[in-house]
Design a protein around this motif. Sequence first.
Motif, mmCIF file in Angstrom:
data_model
loop_
_atom_site.group_PDB
_atom_site.id
_atom_site.type_symbol
_atom_site.label_atom_id
_atom_site.label_comp_id
_atom_site.label_asym_id
_atom_site.label_seq_id
_atom_site.Cartn_x
_atom_site.Cartn_y
_atom_site.Cartn_z
ATOM 1 N N UNK A 238 0.830 -1.207 0.000
ATOM 2 C CA UNK A 238 0.000 0.000 0.000
ATOM 3 C C UNK A 238 0.865 1.257 0.000
ATOM 4 N N UNK A 239 1.923 1.257 0.800
ATOM 5 C CA UNK A 239 2.826 2.420 0.833
ATOM 6 C C UNK A 239 3.532 2.606 -0.501
ATOM 7 N N UNK A 240 3.955 1.499 -1.110
ATOM 8 C CA UNK A 240 4.628 1.576 -2.413
ATOM 9 C C UNK A 240 3.703 2.161 -3.469
ATOM 10 N N UNK A 241 2.423 1.781 -3.435
ATOM 11 C CA UNK A 241 1.457 2.309 -4.403
ATOM 12 C C UNK A 241 1.288 3.813 -4.242
ATOM 13 N N UNK A 242 1.235 4.279 -3.002
ATOM 14 C CA UNK A 242 1.049 5.716 -2.747
ATOM 15 C C UNK A 242 2.289 6.498 -3.176
ATOM 16 N N UNK A 243 3.479 5.968 -2.899
ATOM 17 C CA UNK A 243 4.709 6.650 -3.311
ATOM 18 C C UNK A 243 4.824 6.680 -4.824
ATOM 19 N N UNK A 244 4.474 5.589 -5.485
ATOM 20 C CA UNK A 244 4.536 5.555 -6.949
ATOM 21 C C UNK A 244 3.539 6.540 -7.557
ATOM 22 N N UNK A 245 2.371 6.662 -6.948
ATOM 23 C CA UNK A 245 1.399 7.659 -7.423
ATOM 24 C C UNK A 245 1.950 9.075 -7.275
ATOM 25 N N UNK A 246 2.556 9.362 -6.132
ATOM 26 C CA UNK A 246 3.151 10.682 -5.911
ATOM 27 C C UNK A 246 4.224 10.968 -6.947
ATOM 28 N N UNK A 247 5.016 9.966 -7.251
ATOM 29 C CA UNK A 247 6.094 10.127 -8.229
ATOM 30 C C UNK A 247 5.533 10.362 -9.627
#
Length: 447
Positions: A238-247
């Motif tokens: 879940x954290x990886x998905x949010x960071x990838x979205x931010x990027x």
Amino acid sequence: MVLPMSRTTRLAPDLPLLRRGRRQVAAADDDSEPAVPAHFLCPISLELMKDPVTAPTGITYDRESVEGWLARGRATCPVTGAPVRLGDLVPNHATRRVIQDWCVANQAERVSTPKVPVAEDDAAEVLAAVSAASRRGDAAKCGEVAAKARALGKESDRNRRCLLAAGAAQRLSSAFRDLAGEPVEGAGAAVSGALGKILAALTVFFPLDDESRRCIASPASLKTLVSVLSHGDLAARASAAVVLRELASSADRSTVETISRTPGACESLLTLVRSPVSPQATKAALVTAYYLATASDRAAARLASLGAVPVFAELLVDADKGTSEKALAVLDGVLCADAGLEAARAHALVVPVLVKKMFRVSDMATEFAVSALWRLCRGAPDAAGAAACRADALRVGAFQKLLLLLQVGCGGLTKDRASELLKLLNGSRASVECIETADFKGLKRPF
């Protein structure tokens, strides 16, 4: 003859007494509430202080109120006008204890003991420990300190600002890059756990600055980030998905294309939508997929070849507003690729669900639904795929909905495409029986 008094007439003389009694009860209730001593009230908010702090001027304020005052650029004491800095505020433990004792004695809601906010030196020390642990490859220690930074940042907005000013985003991004390099499934538990904790900490310090994005967008970091997205535990994914979205949402086109070329990126995003771990992660995956599909024809085609069209169509059936908007956006992006058009025209659910979502969701959902339907129905009159979509759209009431949409009002590109769609559908109206969109009768695949 004297008529008997009605019930209302008999009660009328007593009404003033009843009203007077109610006022007396209300007054008694008001008197039962103890008056808060004036020196317990914050001079700014005029409310009971929960975390009293004293300025060098000798005036005591509630911390949240005075820090908000100073954050707005007013570097003075609100009462005296003398200069005051954030670092000058000192916790007033004596006043806080007196307020707590008064609350207990008067059966009022007790003011809890506040946590001490992080100081600038403490923030710098925590972040330096993150960097030191990552440079020497101590994954366990790095994850431990990253988790501490996250907890401090979530305690209060003041802590978050303090850590940001000390370079939290840059230090955490650099730590992730230092530990990146090998797939999560092949790394040890310490490395995998540390990567997840670093990503979780990063989500507290959005938006990422340019330096932080460059660290995460390096080829090695992206490869590891996608690996966490695929093989990490649920919280890490879940954290990886949010960071990838931010990027993806804040980077330039070349960076988005780099993400799309990272092995496994599209597959991981679709897996997260198909088998969700949390609503936040699903929406983040949809947003990232949208940026990939609209920035790169290659990514749109890749998503289509992986089965994105049926995944998004099924998701749209019962999706909430936010999910519907995002799923429609990425579906419209995937239809820019020939493979996406072919897959959508072959799927019985796509046209009905687009027509269904054309109204009663949001203006954004209407825009993407009309755009996607326009892409599907375009083509030569004898083109089998486009003709079948036009017939399906007519059956589920698209013509009537488009007319209503133009009557209600829409502008720009949506208006142009809705008008063109009406012209495309008009030629087939006589040979197609319309049905109610909400019922979806006559479909080979019910839902």
